[in-house]
Design an enzyme around this catalytic site. Structure first.
Site, short mmCIF file in Angstrom:
data_model
loop_
_atom_site.label_atom_id
_atom_site.label_comp_id
_atom_site.label_asym_id
_atom_site.label_seq_id
_atom_site.Cartn_x
_atom_site.Cartn_y
_atom_site.Cartn_z
N PRO A 96 0.82 -1.22 0.00
CA PRO A 96 0.00 0.00 0.00
C PRO A 96 0.85 1.26 0.00
CG PRO A 96 -0.19 -1.16 2.10
CD PRO A 96 0.61 -2.04 1.20
N GLU A 123 2.28 -8.28 8.32
CA GLU A 123 2.61 -6.84 8.39
C GLU A 123 3.38 -6.39 7.16
OE1 GLU A 123 1.77 -4.27 10.27
OE2 GLU A 123 0.41 -5.66 11.26
N ARG A 161 -5.35 -7.49 -20.65
CA ARG A 161 -6.34 -7.06 -21.65
C ARG A 161 -5.78 -6.00 -22.59
NH1 ARG A 161 -9.45 -2.90 -20.72
NH2 ARG A 161 -11.39 -3.73 -21.56
N ASP A 176 -11.74 2.83 -23.62
CA ASP A 176 -12.05 2.56 -22.21
C ASP A 176 -11.84 3.79 -21.35
OD1 ASP A 176 -12.78 -0.08 -22.33
OD2 ASP A 176 -10.74 -0.84 -22.01
N1 SAM Z 1 1.69 -3.05 7.34
C1 SAM Z 1 1.63 -2.70 5.95
C2 SAM Z 1 1.51 -1.19 5.80
O1 SAM Z 1 0.86 -0.58 6.64
O2 SAM Z 1 2.03 -0.61 4.83
C3 SAM Z 1 0.45 -3.37 5.28
C4 SAM Z 1 0.62 -4.86 5.16
S1 SAM Z 1 -0.75 -5.64 4.40
C5 SAM Z 1 -1.72 -6.09 5.80
C6 SAM Z 1 -0.11 -7.19 3.86
C7 SAM Z 1 0.27 -7.24 2.40
O3 SAM Z 1 -0.87 -7.05 1.61
C8 SAM Z 1 1.26 -6.21 1.92
O4 SAM Z 1 2.60 -6.61 2.17
C9 SAM Z 1 0.97 -6.14 0.43
O5 SAM Z 1 1.66 -7.13 -0.30
C10 SAM Z 1 -0.52 -6.44 0.38
N2 SAM Z 1 -1.34 -5.22 0.25
C11 SAM Z 1 -2.22 -4.74 1.14
N3 SAM Z 1 -2.83 -3.65 0.69
C12 SAM Z 1 -2.32 -3.40 -0.53
C13 SAM Z 1 -2.55 -2.39 -1.51
N4 SAM Z 1 -3.40 -1.40 -1.30
N5 SAM Z 1 -1.86 -2.46 -2.67
C14 SAM Z 1 -0.99 -3.45 -2.90
N6 SAM Z 1 -0.71 -4.44 -2.00
C15 SAM Z 1 -1.37 -4.41 -0.84
#
Ligand code: SAM
Length: 259
Positions: A96, A123, A161, A176
């Site tokens: 994220p 995490e 796509r 699109d």
């Molecule tokens: N503790 C992290 C933070 O606050 O940045 C978030 C970890 S999340 C619970 C677990 C995993 O989900 C991440 O390592 C990532 O690979 C994936 N993930 C969660 N949200 C995401 C998003 N919005 N975009 C891409 N990957 C995401």
């Protein structure tokens, strides 16, 4: 195009990948998806892939060793790729905290012959993966999911796509939403009247020039109403600008593009 996806949950991908246009693309040799279970690169009895965070706090962190080993054994010796190595393809960490995925990034990625994608869980991954293995970090939006598997599916879908030959209509992706900077015009199909609601006459007229102009105007109006911010960056013709100016002058409540 080839995707190598590194995950702790390879089994969640198959139902989607085998039931959509992606499966057809794979059958026609346009797409290869290789799923790699990070757990296969652990060496202890319990196949441990996560551990407690240094410094304390809740949650677990994905250990670096199995992720490095998995990626290196599939792509070759790429350690230090983000610093000075030469990986055979971009290595994307889903997080994220990455750059936010959009249609322009989908197009950029679709020009690569191969992509590696690392899905985090818990995490997230040990920071040394981000610092010394990956070459790109992508988020699918400003919210937090439990893992990177859904983001990986979204990226594979959006990129695939756009590959030549995947969609029946090769020009389809060009119209699109977000492809040309605007939202797409509305679509209708048969019947021409449903519960008293008629399809706009212009679409039944057979006049292709009028239909094209109507669609462009609908696209402009829709973008103005829903995402006026997009109009600032969209490539608009003189005719488009005139149309929007006229519309704004006759509709005082219309949002300006700066809203
Ligand atoms: N503790 C992290 C933070 O606050 O940045 C978030 C970890 S999340 C619970 C677990 C995993 O989900 C991440 O390592 C990532 O690979 C994936 N993930 C969660 N949200 C995401 C998003 N919005 N975009 C891409 N990957 C995401």
């Amino acid at each position: 195009m080839r995707f190598d996806i590194f995950t702790l949950l390879p089994e969640v991908f198959s139902p989607y990948f085998q039931a959509s246009i992606l499966q057809k693309a794979a059958e026609r040799g346009l797409l290869e998806i290789h799923l790699h279970n990070i757990r296969d690169w652990t060496h202890d009895r319990h196949h441990t892939t996560d551990d407690l965070p240094y410094g304390g706090g809740g949650g677990m962190v994905m250990k670096p060793e199995p992720i490095f080993e998995a990626v290196e054994s599939v792509l070759g010796p790429v350690a230090g790729a983000a610093d000075d190595g030469q990986p055979p393809c971009p290595i994307i960490l889903l997080t994220p905290q990455g750059r936010v995925f959009n249609q322009a990034i989908a197009l950029e990625l679709s020009r690569q012959p191969r992509l590696a994608i690392i899905c985090g869980r818990y995490e997230g991954v040990d920071e040394r993966v981000r610092e010394h293995l990956v070459t790109d970090e992508i988020s699918i939006g400003d919210y937090v999911l439990t893992g990177g598997e859904l983001p990986a599916m979204i990226i594979v879908d959006a990129v695939t796509r756009l590959l030549p030959g995947v969609l029946g209509d090769p020009d389809g992706p060009m119209d699109d939403s977000h492809a040309g900077g605007l939202l797409e015009y509305p679509h209708y199909t048969r019947p021409p009247e449903f519960r008293g609601w008629r399809v706009p006459d212009v679409l039944l007229s057979g006049d292709h020039a009028r239909i094209a102009r109507w669609r462009r105007e609908q696209s402009l109006l829709r973008t103005l109403a829903r995402r006026p911010d997009l109009l600032d960056k969209a490539a608009l013709s003189e005719q488009d600008r005139r149309f929007l100016d006229e519309y704004r002058s006759t509709s005082p409540q219309a949002p300006s593009s700066k809203e």
